[in-house]
Design a protein around this motif. Structure first.
Motif: not given
Length: 180
Positions: A51-56, A78-83, A108-114
């Motif tokens: 499977d493709t790894a994700t950033r998350g 705290p994190t500046p990332f809203q996603d 951060f786009c956690p669901d984007d491919p790594l």
């Protein structure tokens, strides 16, 4: 002429014997995943190696690899990332450590491919290397990681979970920057 042809065929046969087969590579990937699972770096045995790894996933795996899983989950950084939602603690912890950066200032786009560039940059930062101080550039992070011996092969493009596991296994025996 026959001697030269025979010599060439022998040389080709020897070279082909040096190329790892797909099964051998898959065995190394599975071995890496098993090692990480035994060390409780992986939280389950559904490895999904192809499977493709994700950033998350990368954020969670890197925090686990660093041994900071419980520190990240027990602190409310705290994190500046809203996603980031389910992995907010890990992403916040890694960002606070300087390991992660977002795609934008607030995403951060956690669901984007790594990508190999992002993953190698994350690993290098965790080990004390700094792109901000000029140790490497994100675009050249995979080549730098290979050059210093952090990873044994060149990574490029989008990574599979198996490739991430292999690089994590190799990182287990790699020293932090400026340490023996």
């Amino acid at each position: 002429m026959k001697t030269k042809l025979l010599a060439l065929l022998c040389a080709l046969t020897l070279l082909l014997g040096l190329v790892p087969t797909a099964a051998a590579l898959e065995g190394e990937t599975l071995r890496s995943a098993d090692i990480l699972s035994t060390l409780h770096v992986l939280e389950n045995t559904d490895y999904r190696l192809d499977d493709t790894a994700t950033r998350g996933e990368a954020a969670v795996l890197l925090v686990n690899l660093s041994g900071s899983k419980w520190a990240a989950r027990s602190m409310q950084y705290p994190t500046p990332f809203q996603d980031v939602y389910a992995i907010r603690s890990e992403v916040a912890y890694g960002a606070r450590q300087g390991w992660f950066s977002g795609i934008t200032a607030d995403a951060f786009c956690p669901d984007d491919p790594l990508s190999a560039n992002a993953w190698c940059a994350f690993l290098l930062r965790m080990l004390g290397y700094s792109d901000a101080k000029g140790d490497f550039t994100v675009d050249e992070a995979p080549a730098f990681a290979q050059r210093i011996g952090l990873v044994s092969r060149g990574y490029s493009g989008t990574l599979t979970r198996g490739a991430v596991f292999e690089s994590m296994r190799e990182a287990l025996t790699f020293s932090y920057k400026d340490e023996d």
